[in-house]
Design a protein around this motif. Structure first.
Motif, mmCIF file in Angstrom:
data_model
loop_
_atom_site.group_PDB
_atom_site.id
_atom_site.type_symbol
_atom_site.label_atom_id
_atom_site.label_comp_id
_atom_site.label_asym_id
_atom_site.label_seq_id
_atom_site.Cartn_x
_atom_site.Cartn_y
_atom_site.Cartn_z
ATOM 1 N N VAL A 237 0.838 -1.195 0.000
ATOM 2 C CA VAL A 237 0.000 0.000 0.000
ATOM 3 C C VAL A 237 0.873 1.244 0.000
ATOM 4 O O VAL A 237 2.065 1.189 0.313
ATOM 5 N N ARG A 238 0.237 2.339 -0.363
ATOM 6 C CA ARG A 238 0.884 3.640 -0.259
ATOM 7 C C ARG A 238 0.090 4.484 0.734
ATOM 8 O O ARG A 238 -1.145 4.510 0.673
ATOM 9 N N ILE A 239 0.789 5.134 1.643
ATOM 10 C CA ILE A 239 0.132 6.034 2.590
ATOM 11 C C ILE A 239 -0.221 7.322 1.845
ATOM 12 O O ILE A 239 0.617 7.909 1.155
ATOM 13 N N LYS A 240 -1.448 7.756 1.985
ATOM 14 C CA LYS A 240 -1.906 8.940 1.265
ATOM 15 C C LYS A 240 -1.181 10.198 1.740
ATOM 16 O O LYS A 240 -0.492 10.194 2.760
ATOM 17 N N ARG A 270 4.740 7.269 1.607
ATOM 18 C CA ARG A 270 5.627 6.103 1.649
ATOM 19 C C ARG A 270 4.876 4.834 1.241
ATOM 20 O O ARG A 270 3.677 4.702 1.477
ATOM 21 N N THR A 271 5.581 3.904 0.638
ATOM 22 C CA THR A 271 5.022 2.609 0.275
ATOM 23 C C THR A 271 5.475 1.567 1.295
ATOM 24 O O THR A 271 6.637 1.566 1.710
ATOM 25 N N ALA A 272 4.569 0.704 1.711
ATOM 26 C CA ALA A 272 4.900 -0.325 2.709
ATOM 27 C C ALA A 272 3.991 -1.525 2.521
ATOM 28 O O ALA A 272 2.961 -1.448 1.851
ATOM 29 N N ARG A 273 4.382 -2.627 3.138
ATOM 30 C CA ARG A 273 3.567 -3.834 3.093
ATOM 31 C C ARG A 273 2.715 -3.945 4.352
ATOM 32 O O ARG A 273 3.127 -3.542 5.439
ATOM 33 N N VAL A 274 1.535 -4.499 4.197
ATOM 34 C CA VAL A 274 0.652 -4.728 5.326
ATOM 35 C C VAL A 274 1.221 -5.862 6.175
ATOM 36 O O VAL A 274 1.507 -6.947 5.666
ATOM 37 N N GLN A 275 1.371 -5.603 7.471
ATOM 38 C CA GLN A 275 1.861 -6.633 8.382
ATOM 39 C C GLN A 275 0.714 -7.394 9.036
ATOM 40 O O GLN A 275 0.781 -8.613 9.181
ATOM 41 N N ALA A 276 -0.338 -6.666 9.438
ATOM 42 C CA ALA A 276 -1.447 -7.327 10.130
ATOM 43 C C ALA A 276 -2.677 -6.442 10.125
ATOM 44 O O ALA A 276 -2.583 -5.213 9.975
ATOM 45 N N ILE A 302 7.256 0.393 10.047
ATOM 46 C CA ILE A 302 6.883 1.764 10.382
ATOM 47 C C ILE A 302 6.571 1.856 11.867
ATOM 48 O O ILE A 302 5.629 1.224 12.354
ATOM 49 N N THR A 303 7.379 2.619 12.578
ATOM 50 C CA THR A 303 7.181 2.856 13.999
ATOM 51 C C THR A 303 7.395 4.332 14.289
ATOM 52 O O THR A 303 7.945 5.072 13.467
ATOM 53 N N CYS A 304 6.966 4.750 15.450
ATOM 54 C CA CYS A 304 7.204 6.130 15.901
ATOM 55 C C CYS A 304 8.668 6.264 16.294
ATOM 56 O O CYS A 304 9.174 5.477 17.104
ATOM 57 N N ASN A 305 9.371 7.249 15.749
ATOM 58 C CA ASN A 305 10.785 7.397 16.086
ATOM 59 C C ASN A 305 11.029 8.445 17.172
ATOM 60 O O ASN A 305 12.185 8.726 17.528
ATOM 61 N N GLY A 306 9.963 9.050 17.700
ATOM 62 C CA GLY A 306 10.118 9.971 18.818
ATOM 63 C C GLY A 306 10.591 11.363 18.463
ATOM 64 O O GLY A 306 10.843 12.178 19.352
ATOM 65 N N SER A 307 10.698 11.681 17.180
ATOM 66 C CA SER A 307 11.228 12.994 16.802
ATOM 67 C C SER A 307 10.311 14.134 17.232
ATOM 68 O O SER A 307 10.751 15.276 17.367
#
Length: 328
Positions: A237-240, A270-276, A302-307
């Motif tokens: 998928v691509r995130i809008k 960004r483009t990413a694969r569905v994990q769950a 994809i995780t929160c990096n705290g920036s």
């Protein structure tokens, strides 16, 4: 809760250190009658890591309070390890996939090249199982206890933004690079200036509507829209774009009760694969296991990096509404 303030703790482990998780018997010896060490639970989901060797992924000396919103709190003698997230198996199948907290007393440092010890078999400890449950809610609903629900007991002390030592510690531990630590400080400083302007200045003088850095603002009027793509693990998928997603959010930046934040906006396009597909998660405030009416999506990597949260190392796994995604 009474807030106290203390200076930045000095961790002994740093990112990249090789450690071995102690045996279940050794760890049990460190726990009190509640299955906790310094108010931090050791959970049944952690037993499968006993005897394994892992590297320190982040030094968990601080964390963001997602329970009551009191800012950053300090944690002592704890780390996050590579590839060690909670699978929720002892907590009703919760799918939040939190990064586990490991007290240093549960680990021992080892040198690369040292022979691996015999792997111990996974044991079932009744003490740990019993302490996964809280008293039922007023309506008899089952409630769970886990590291996430008990974090404010394990980390009761606030770590103020003005404590500059934390930004040095972030770099010394290897949690972030110097430029990332500087970015997190500047974002935090900007957000505090925005907070002051909203409190003291008339609206016409607010910069970018007084929004925090990232400038996410809901535009939807009335009931927010939804979509059902029926995405499955492995699909791409691509995130809008951020603009498209903001059209689906109300003034509280929610879509059907699910929040979209600045940390997530960093991944737009960004483009990413569905994990769950996520249907169950524990409410950190109450311990209640929630069942989602509209399933959410977890994306690989994809995780929160705290920036946007002064380099908080918790690395939350964001939940995505399907309306925020599109098939590639």
């Amino acid at each position: 809760m009474t807030k106290s303030v203390a200076r930045t703790p000095v961790p002994s482990l740093r990112v990249g250190d090789l450690v071995e998780v102690r045996s279940a018997e050794e760890i049990l010896a460190t726990l009190d009658e509640n299955g906790e060490l310094e108010n931090l639970p050791f959970m049944p989901e952690m037993l499968r890591f006993c005897g394994r060797r892992l590297t320190v992924h982040k030094v968990a000396y601080k964390l963001c309070d997602t329970i009551s919103g009191t800012g950053i709190h300090r944690m002592e003698h704890a780390v996050h390890l590579t590839d060690s997230r909670c699978d929720g198996s002892a907590h009703g199948g919760c799918q939040t996939s939190c990064s586990l907290y490991w007290k240093e007393a549960w680990l021992k440092r080892v040198e690369p090249g040292m022979p691996n010890p015999p792997r111990s078999s996974c044991v079932d400890i009744p003490l740990l199982d019993a302490n996964t449950r809280k008293e039922p809610g007023p309506d008899g609903t089952s409630r769970y206890s886990c590291q996430a629900t008990e974090l404010l007991r394990a980390a009761p002390t606030c770590l103020p933004f003005r404590d500059l030592g934390q930004y040095v510690t972030d770099v010394k531990t290897g949690n972030v690079r110097p430029v990332e630590s500087a970015e997190a400080f500047l974002v935090g400083l900007f957000n505090r200036i925005q907070d002051i302007s909203r409190r003291l200045l008339p609206r016409k003088l607010w910069f970018r509507n007084g929004l925090p850095w990232g400038f996410v603002q809901g535009r939807a009027v009335g009931r927010t829209p939804t979509a059902h793509l029926k995405l499955q693990p492995g699909e791409t998928v691509r995130i809008k774009t951020k603009s498209e997603i903001m059209e689906t959010l109300n003034e509280d930046r929610l879509n059907r009760g699910m929040g979209f934040e600045e940390e997530m906006a960093r991944h737009c396009g960004r483009t990413a694969r569905v994990q769950a597909r996520v249907t169950r998660c524990i409410d950190e405030r109450t311990g209640e296991l929630l069942t989602m009416k509209n399933p959410c999506i977890i994306l690989e990597g994809i995780t929160c990096n705290g920036s946007h949260n002064v380099s908080c190392p918790r690395e939350f796994v964001p939940f995505w509404r399907e309306i925020w995604l599109e098939r590639v």
